[in-house]
Design a protein around this motif. Structure first.
Motif, PDB file in Angstrom:
ATOM      1  N   ALA A 338       0.745  -1.162   0.090  1.00  0.00           N
ATOM      2  CA  ALA A 338      -0.031   0.034   0.031  1.00  0.00           C
ATOM      3  C   ALA A 338       0.834   1.038   0.170  1.00  0.00           C
ATOM      4  O   ALA A 338       0.420   2.304  -0.765  1.00  0.00           O
ATOM      5  N   LEU A 339       1.903   1.322   0.863  1.00  0.00           N
ATOM      6  CA  LEU A 339       2.782   2.506   1.015  1.00  0.00           C
ATOM      7  C   LEU A 339       3.616   2.496  -0.229  1.00  0.00           C
ATOM      8  O   LEU A 339       3.625   3.775  -0.839  1.00  0.00           O
ATOM      9  N   ILE A 340       4.007   1.443  -0.761  1.00  0.00           N
ATOM     10  CA  ILE A 340       4.931   1.496  -2.058  1.00  0.00           C
ATOM     11  C   ILE A 340       4.021   2.148  -3.203  1.00  0.00           C
ATOM     12  O   ILE A 340       4.613   3.131  -4.064  1.00  0.00           O
ATOM     13  N   TRP A 341       2.635   1.680  -3.589  1.00  0.00           N
ATOM     14  CA  TRP A 341       2.120   2.069  -4.347  1.00  0.00           C
ATOM     15  C   TRP A 341       1.537   3.515  -4.196  1.00  0.00           C
ATOM     16  O   TRP A 341       1.628   4.369  -5.104  1.00  0.00           O
ATOM     17  N   LEU A 342       1.089   3.913  -2.907  1.00  0.00           N
ATOM     18  CA  LEU A 342       0.973   5.344  -2.804  1.00  0.00           C
ATOM     19  C   LEU A 342       2.034   6.312  -3.085  1.00  0.00           C
ATOM     20  O   LEU A 342       1.765   7.244  -3.789  1.00  0.00           O
ATOM     21  N   MET A 343       3.346   5.925  -2.847  1.00  0.00           N
ATOM     22  CA  MET A 343       4.474   6.764  -3.273  1.00  0.00           C
ATOM     23  C   MET A 343       4.532   6.815  -4.517  1.00  0.00           C
ATOM     24  O   MET A 343       4.842   7.774  -5.135  1.00  0.00           O
ATOM     25  N   MET A 344       4.393   5.779  -5.272  1.00  0.00           N
ATOM     26  CA  MET A 344       4.452   5.703  -6.723  1.00  0.00           C
ATOM     27  C   MET A 344       3.410   6.691  -7.448  1.00  0.00           C
ATOM     28  O   MET A 344       3.941   7.531  -8.467  1.00  0.00           O
ATOM     29  N   LEU A 345       2.262   6.585  -6.988  1.00  0.00           N
ATOM     30  CA  LEU A 345       1.145   7.497  -7.264  1.00  0.00           C
ATOM     31  C   LEU A 345       1.566   9.116  -7.030  1.00  0.00           C
ATOM     32  O   LEU A 345       1.196   9.968  -7.915  1.00  0.00           O
ATOM     33  N   ALA A 346       2.145   9.340  -5.995  1.00  0.00           N
ATOM     34  CA  ALA A 346       2.447  10.768  -5.510  1.00  0.00           C
ATOM     35  C   ALA A 346       3.445  10.945  -6.546  1.00  0.00           C
ATOM     36  O   ALA A 346       3.323  12.247  -6.819  1.00  0.00           O
ATOM     37  N   MET A 347       4.624  10.383  -6.842  1.00  0.00           N
ATOM     38  CA  MET A 347       5.629  10.559  -7.564  1.00  0.00           C
ATOM     39  C   MET A 347       5.253  10.916  -9.039  1.00  0.00           C
ATOM     40  O   MET A 347       5.462  12.024  -9.669  1.00  0.00           O
ATOM     41  N   ARG A 348       4.012  10.049  -9.436  1.00  0.00           N
ATOM     42  CA  ARG A 348       3.833  10.131 -10.845  1.00  0.00           C
ATOM     43  C   ARG A 348       2.783  11.112 -11.073  1.00  0.00           C
ATOM     44  O   ARG A 348       2.959  12.052 -11.973  1.00  0.00           O
ATOM     45  N   PHE A 349       2.213  11.749 -10.027  1.00  0.00           N
ATOM     46  CA  PHE A 349       1.352  13.039  -9.939  1.00  0.00           C
ATOM     47  C   PHE A 349       2.296  14.253 -10.296  1.00  0.00           C
ATOM     48  O   PHE A 349       1.872  15.040 -11.262  1.00  0.00           O
ATOM     49  N   VAL A 350       3.085  14.371  -9.390  1.00  0.00           N
ATOM     50  CA  VAL A 350       3.888  15.553  -9.577  1.00  0.00           C
ATOM     51  C   VAL A 350       4.762  15.711 -10.928  1.00  0.00           C
ATOM     52  O   VAL A 350       5.100  16.763 -11.428  1.00  0.00           O
ATOM     53  N   MET A 351       5.192  14.230 -11.642  1.00  0.00           N
ATOM     54  CA  MET A 351       5.918  14.588 -12.761  1.00  0.00           C
ATOM     55  C   MET A 351       4.892  14.798 -13.828  1.00  0.00           C
ATOM     56  O   MET A 351       5.192  15.376 -14.965  1.00  0.00           O
ATOM     57  N   SER A 352       3.666  14.473 -13.629  1.00  0.00           N
ATOM     58  CA  SER A 352       2.603  14.880 -14.696  1.00  0.00           C
ATOM     59  C   SER A 352       2.479  16.266 -14.675  1.00  0.00           C
ATOM     60  O   SER A 352       2.351  16.715 -15.992  1.00  0.00           O
ATOM     61  N   ALA A 353       2.656  16.929 -13.756  1.00  0.00           N
ATOM     62  CA  ALA A 353       2.421  18.524 -13.463  1.00  0.00           C
ATOM     63  C   ALA A 353       3.700  19.081 -14.409  1.00  0.00           C
ATOM     64  O   ALA A 353       3.439  20.242 -14.980  1.00  0.00           O
ATOM     65  N   LEU A 354       5.080  18.413 -14.486  1.00  0.00           N
ATOM     66  CA  LEU A 354       6.002  18.965 -15.266  1.00  0.00           C
ATOM     67  C   LEU A 354       6.018  18.526 -16.656  1.00  0.00           C
ATOM     68  O   LEU A 354       6.440  19.207 -17.678  1.00  0.00           O
ATOM     69  N   TYR A 355       5.413  17.281 -16.934  1.00  0.00           N
ATOM     70  CA  TYR A 355       5.510  16.740 -18.084  1.00  0.00           C
ATOM     71  C   TYR A 355       4.305  17.179 -19.251  1.00  0.00           C
ATOM     72  O   TYR A 355       4.977  17.365 -20.379  1.00  0.00           O
TER      73      TYR A 355
END
Length: 449
Positions: A338-355
């Motif tokens: 759960a924590l690993i997936w949550l962190m993956m989602l958080a990182m991909r969200f902020v990377m979506s903001a720049l990409y």
């Protein structure tokens, strides 16, 4: 009715965005399939079994890296064609090249069958992929942003960018599905299926792209403008002569969006399975969820970019990557799904903001008649340096540091800090360039729009 007016009215923003999305999705599916396979299976399939594990991992990522060597050349070749002839023709050729190379990878013999010829053939096909993707991104982005209504370039341009998340979603999903057949079956034949399946996707993409009108920037040129463009210096020469600073700034502005992406996907997958012995299926499923999140949030973040300023949204994303760089690796050690997936989602969200919004920022830094070449050079040189060498550097530095995640985290934070500075520089330069869309009379982009 003038050529300009006819071209402007014939090109629907929705149709242009859909064509850009379809093509980039397929091309990035092929590209990410290679990245995923390089992380988890190519070391066993294409290299000798008695080779030290670290060397096999580096060799597998090396085959991944060579695909980036020809990307700047692809950007120059297809950028020249796109600036002189039109965006559409280049996009049909690049899609066919990528599809043929990917299908052929799925048919390659293994090292056990043909020895050293196996990795050589893999590298040749990877170079063809690199040449094709070198011309793909610039054309797809410009088809979308140049057909967008005024003030909506970031939103419509994000659909070309969505091809990355769609391709990643399809690719990681396909590999996760094949992994269900078990490790032996996956290593034997399962890894080939995602590459062979790309043939169907390419046919669909070609049907969509061949029915697309060209960008209004090229389709709407008058006879006099076409003659002037032919008489002008080569686009690549003019870019280096008049806009080399913009190219260089764009390279570093894109570093986290390109190279950082592979650190939080391919390298994280290799680190999680190799150093921490986490489940491949668990990590692949997490990356699939993250790709789906990127697909959902990128248009919304790009819509916001049109409202508040694209550079502000990109800088927010880069700051988020800095904050999450260390925690994403620390959480892997908890072994909590759960924590690993949550962190993956958080990182991909902020990377979506720049990409998502970065395409419109970069496109507005170049004059229309050299725009394809300019943005392709920035993007592909950045990919060659940061994306091509990023995973290898992370693996090598991690081994040097005794298996620590610190080098990879430091790379992410450093490129993001430089990216914030360069994105600010690109934002200040936007007022010099005419509008992305053709108008009967020249317009300027308002400062801070």
């Amino acid at each position: 009715m003038t050529d300009r007016t006819s071209a402007r009215k014939s090109q629907s923003p929705r149709r242009a965005a859909a064509a850009a999305l379809a093509g980039t999705s397929i091309e990035w599916y092929d590209f990410y399939a290679f990245a995923t396979a390089a992380a988890i299976v190519f070391d066993d399939v294409f290299f000798p079994s008695d080779m030290p594990p670290l060397m096999k991992t580096l060799a597998a990522f090396g085959t991944f890296a060579v695909g980036f060597l020809l990307r700047p050349l692809g950007g120059i070749i297809f950028g020249h064609i796109g600036d002189r002839v039109g965006r559409k023709k280049t996009l049909v050729v690049t899609l066919m090249m990528m599809g043929i190379a990917s299908f052929a990878i799925g048919l390659l013999p293994t090292y056990e069958q043909v020895g050293v010829l196996a990795p050589i053939l893999l590298i040749v096909l990877r170079l063809i992929q690199g040449l094709a993707i070198g011309g793909e991104w610039g054309g797809a982005v410009l088809i979308a942003v140049e057909s967008a209504p005024p003030g909506k370039a970031a939103f419509w341009g994000s659909f070309a960018q969505l091809g990355s998340s769609v391709g990643a979603l399809l690719s990681t999903g396909a590999f996760a599905l094949m992994n269900l057949f078990g490790s032996a079956a996956f290593t034997s034949w399962g890894w080939r299926v995602p590459f062979l399946a790309s043939a169907v996707l390419v046919v669909v993409g070609l049907l969509i792209r061949t029915r697309l009108e060209d960008s209004p920037v090229t389709a709407g040129r008058t006879a006099e403008e076409k003659a002037a463009a032919e008489a002008a210096p080569l686009p690549v020469v003019e870019v280096f002569r008049t806009a080399w600073r913009t190219v260089l700034t764009g390279v570093f502005a894109l570093a986290t969006a390109t190279g950082g992406y592979y650190v939080v996907t391919s390298y994280l997958l290799s680190y999680g399975t190799g150093e921490l012995h986490l489940s491949e299926s668990m990590l692949l499923n997490g990356l699939t969820l993250a790709a789906f999140l990127e697909l959902v949030v990128t248009p919304g973040l790009s819509w916001l970019a049109d409202k508040v300023g694209a550079h502000k949204v990109v800088i927010f994303g880069l700051a988020g990557v800095i904050v999450l760089s260390i925690p994403q690796f620390l959480i892997l050690r908890t072994e909590s799904i759960a924590l690993i997936w949550l962190m993956m989602l958080a990182m991909r969200f902020v990377m979506s903001a720049l990409y998502g919004p970065i395409a419109s920022i970069l496109a507005e830094g170049f004059e229309p008649h050299v725009r394809y070449t300019g943005i392709s050079l920035s993007y592909q040189v950045c990919n060659m340096i940061f994306a091509g060498l990023g995973p290898m550097a992370a693996v090598a530095l991690s081994a040097w540091a005794g298996g620590s995640y610190w080098p990879a985290a430091a790379m992410l934070m450093a490129t993001s800090a430089v990216g914030i500075f360069c994105t600010s520089r690109l934002a200040r330069a936007r007022t010099r360039i005419p509008s992305l869309r053709l108008d009967d009379s020249p317009t300027r982009i308002p400062a801070g729009s």
